[in-house]
Design a protein around this motif. Sequence first.
Motif, PDB file in Angstrom:
ATOM      1  N   ASN A  13       0.849  -1.177   0.000  1.00 24.25           N
ATOM      2  CA  ASN A  13       0.000   0.000   0.000  1.00 24.25           C
ATOM      3  C   ASN A  13       0.898   1.244   0.000  1.00 24.25           C
ATOM      4  N   VAL A  14       0.530   2.266  -0.743  1.00 22.29           N
ATOM      5  CA  VAL A  14       1.327   3.496  -0.856  1.00 22.29           C
ATOM      6  C   VAL A  14       1.315   4.255   0.451  1.00 22.29           C
ATOM      7  N   TYR A  15       0.248   4.240   1.169  1.00 18.76           N
ATOM      8  CA  TYR A  15       0.113   4.997   2.407  1.00 18.76           C
ATOM      9  C   TYR A  15       1.025   4.485   3.517  1.00 18.76           C
ATOM     10  N   SER A  16       1.427   3.222   3.377  1.00 15.56           N
ATOM     11  CA  SER A  16       2.336   2.680   4.401  1.00 15.56           C
ATOM     12  C   SER A  16       3.728   3.295   4.327  1.00 15.56           C
ATOM     13  N   LEU A  17       4.106   3.919   3.188  1.00 11.18           N
ATOM     14  CA  LEU A  17       5.426   4.561   3.039  1.00 11.18           C
ATOM     15  C   LEU A  17       5.498   5.914   3.736  1.00 11.18           C
ATOM     16  N   LEU A  18       4.402   6.592   3.969  1.00 15.00           N
ATOM     17  CA  LEU A  18       4.422   7.916   4.606  1.00 15.00           C
ATOM     18  C   LEU A  18       4.685   7.780   6.097  1.00 15.00           C
ATOM     19  N   PRO A  19       5.461   8.753   6.677  1.00 13.32           N
ATOM     20  CA  PRO A  19       5.722   8.685   8.120  1.00 13.32           C
ATOM     21  C   PRO A  19       4.443   8.987   8.890  1.00 13.32           C
ATOM     22  N   PRO A  20       4.264   8.368  10.020  1.00 11.88           N
ATOM     23  CA  PRO A  20       3.034   8.622  10.779  1.00 11.88           C
ATOM     24  C   PRO A  20       3.059  10.020  11.404  1.00 11.88           C
ATOM     25  N   LEU A  21       1.932  10.631  11.522  1.00  7.64           N
ATOM     26  CA  LEU A  21       1.816  11.974  12.077  1.00  7.64           C
ATOM     27  C   LEU A  21       1.951  11.913  13.598  1.00  7.64           C
ATOM     28  N   GLU A  22       2.672  12.940  14.143  1.00  5.99           N
ATOM     29  CA  GLU A  22       2.845  13.008  15.592  1.00  5.99           C
ATOM     30  C   GLU A  22       1.579  13.563  16.218  1.00  5.99           C
ATOM     31  N   GLN A  23       1.105  12.899  17.180  1.00  2.40           N
ATOM     32  CA  GLN A  23      -0.099  13.324  17.887  1.00  2.40           C
ATOM     33  C   GLN A  23       0.314  13.998  19.195  1.00  2.40           C
ATOM     34  N   LYS A  24       0.016  15.276  19.324  1.00  8.82           N
ATOM     35  CA  LYS A  24       0.337  16.024  20.531  1.00  8.82           C
ATOM     36  C   LYS A  24      -0.631  15.645  21.639  1.00  8.82           C
ATOM     37  N   PRO A  25      -0.057  15.523  22.859  1.00  8.39           N
ATOM     38  CA  PRO A  25      -0.955  15.163  23.959  1.00  8.39           C
ATOM     39  C   PRO A  25      -1.834  16.350  24.338  1.00  8.39           C
ATOM     40  N   VAL A  26      -3.017  16.122  24.617  1.00  5.38           N
ATOM     41  CA  VAL A  26      -3.968  17.176  24.961  1.00  5.38           C
ATOM     42  C   VAL A  26      -3.804  17.497  26.444  1.00  5.38           C
ATOM     43  N   LYS A  27      -3.551  18.837  26.761  1.00 12.85           N
ATOM     44  CA  LYS A  27      -3.385  19.257  28.141  1.00 12.85           C
ATOM     45  C   LYS A  27      -4.728  19.247  28.864  1.00 12.85           C
ATOM     46  N   PRO A  28      -4.678  18.865  30.121  1.00 12.54           N
ATOM     47  CA  PRO A  28      -5.927  18.911  30.885  1.00 12.54           C
ATOM     48  C   PRO A  28      -6.264  20.360  31.226  1.00 12.54           C
ATOM     49  N   PRO A  29      -7.460  20.705  31.545  1.00 17.25           N
ATOM     50  CA  PRO A  29      -7.816  22.097  31.880  1.00 17.25           C
ATOM     51  C   PRO A  29      -7.129  22.546  33.170  1.00 17.25           C
ATOM     52  N   ARG A  30      -6.775  23.870  33.234  1.00 16.56           N
ATOM     53  CA  ARG A  30      -6.071  24.439  34.385  1.00 16.56           C
ATOM     54  C   ARG A  30      -6.926  24.305  35.633  1.00 16.56           C
ATOM     55  N   TYR A  31      -6.228  24.057  36.737  1.00 18.97           N
ATOM     56  CA  TYR A  31      -6.942  23.880  37.999  1.00 18.97           C
ATOM     57  C   TYR A  31      -7.272  25.246  38.581  1.00 18.97           C
ATOM     58  N   ILE A  32      -8.456  25.438  38.967  1.00 14.46           N
ATOM     59  CA  ILE A  32      -8.930  26.666  39.591  1.00 14.46           C
ATOM     60  C   ILE A  32      -9.614  26.260  40.888  1.00 14.46           C
ATOM     61  N   SER A  33      -9.069  26.904  41.959  1.00 16.42           N
ATOM     62  CA  SER A  33      -9.612  26.556  43.275  1.00 16.42           C
ATOM     63  C   SER A  33     -11.012  27.135  43.436  1.00 16.42           C
ATOM     64  N   ILE A  34     -11.767  26.437  44.198  1.00 12.73           N
ATOM     65  CA  ILE A  34     -13.131  26.890  44.444  1.00 12.73           C
ATOM     66  C   ILE A  34     -13.156  27.981  45.518  1.00 12.73           C
ATOM     67  N   PHE A  35     -11.973  28.136  46.264  1.00 12.22           N
ATOM     68  CA  PHE A  35     -11.909  29.141  47.331  1.00 12.22           C
ATOM     69  C   PHE A  35     -11.303  30.461  46.845  1.00 12.22           C
ATOM     70  N   ARG A  36     -11.111  30.627  45.580  1.00  9.75           N
ATOM     71  CA  ARG A  36     -10.454  31.827  45.038  1.00  9.75           C
ATOM     72  C   ARG A  36     -11.231  33.095  45.348  1.00  9.75           C
ATOM     73  N   PRO A  37     -12.487  33.205  45.121  1.00  7.15           N
ATOM     74  CA  PRO A  37     -13.200  34.464  45.441  1.00  7.15           C
ATOM     75  C   PRO A  37     -13.203  34.803  46.913  1.00  7.15           C
ATOM     76  N   SER A  38     -13.255  33.793  47.772  1.00  9.42           N
ATOM     77  CA  SER A  38     -13.230  34.078  49.209  1.00  9.42           C
ATOM     78  C   SER A  38     -11.862  34.596  49.658  1.00  9.42           C
ATOM     79  N   VAL A  39     -10.818  34.068  49.061  1.00  8.24           N
ATOM     80  CA  VAL A  39      -9.456  34.541  49.409  1.00  8.24           C
ATOM     81  C   VAL A  39      -9.270  35.984  48.975  1.00  8.24           C
ATOM     82  N   LYS A  40      -9.741  36.346  47.806  1.00  9.22           N
ATOM     83  CA  LYS A  40      -9.651  37.732  47.325  1.00  9.22           C
ATOM     84  C   LYS A  40     -10.402  38.667  48.267  1.00  9.22           C
ATOM     85  N   HIS A  41     -11.560  38.243  48.708  1.00  9.45           N
ATOM     86  CA  HIS A  41     -12.347  39.073  49.604  1.00  9.45           C
ATOM     87  C   HIS A  41     -11.632  39.279  50.939  1.00  9.45           C
ATOM     88  N   GLU A  42     -10.980  38.246  51.483  1.00  9.07           N
ATOM     89  CA  GLU A  42     -10.248  38.367  52.746  1.00  9.07           C
ATOM     90  C   GLU A  42      -9.016  39.264  52.597  1.00  9.07           C
TER      91      GLU A  42
END
Length: 269
Positions: free
Chosen positions: A10-39
């Motif tokens: 098969n011709v497609y077997s000669l092409l190099p495979p594409l690099e798959q970048k790992p997907v970053k997880p979403p940034r962690y946001i504390s649930i106590f952030r607004p209370s800390v700002k208020h204090e």
Amino acid sequence: MTTPQCAPDNVYSLLPPLEQKPVKPPRYISIFRPSVKHEAKQNKAQWKTMGPAKVAVPSPKNFLQKHSKEPKLQESKCRHEIYEMQCRKIEQDSKKLPALSVPRRTDHPVMGIQSKKNFINTNAVAAITRLPKKPQPLYVDSRQGDKYLLETSGLVPKYLKKKDYGVTPKYLTERKEEMKKAQKEYEASVLEHLKKKAMKVLSDEERKRLLEGLKKNWEEVYREFQCLPVKIDSIPKRLHKEKLETQMKQLEHDIQTIEKHKVIYIANE
């Protein structure tokens, strides 16, 4: 036996495979952030009234002066008080003394009385009335303030104040005298040498004798010349004749020069 099955190409077997970048997880946001700002806002508001809002700026006239924070001693005042006390004591003692008079011949000095001297007061008065010491002359040769003695530096013209400054040294005068003496001796020797080699003047008697001798020689040569044969047919005869002729010419020339010049000089050989 079963034959292995090959995968289809098969011709497609000669092409190099594409690099798959790992997907970053979403940034962690504390649930106590607004209370800390208020204090944090609440705590910060409490510090706003801490300390004076505006500080008074010091005036430029009250600047810090040199040695202003060092402890000051009252030596000058103490010395001045001691000096005044000493002067008052001297004045009081001088008033108490009786009028001095010339002692009599019968008077005798009082023996056995010792007077004590107050060395502290006398030393203080001497220190106060003493002239101040002159500062030692120095010179500075760098911007860091390195100081050296001025007397040993060579900048002070102390050699100008010497007694023998500007006077010619003795060895130079002696050398000049020796050179003059040697020059005179050389000139004297040259004059003696010239006198020895000087030309001598012939006197009148010597001149007459010389003329007579030359004429006599010419006559002898002429007589010999006349004795020659008329016919000269050989080489020796001819050479002899030429010789006589040259002698006669030379003698005639010498006689003419001596008769022409009355003063004749002869070199000393």
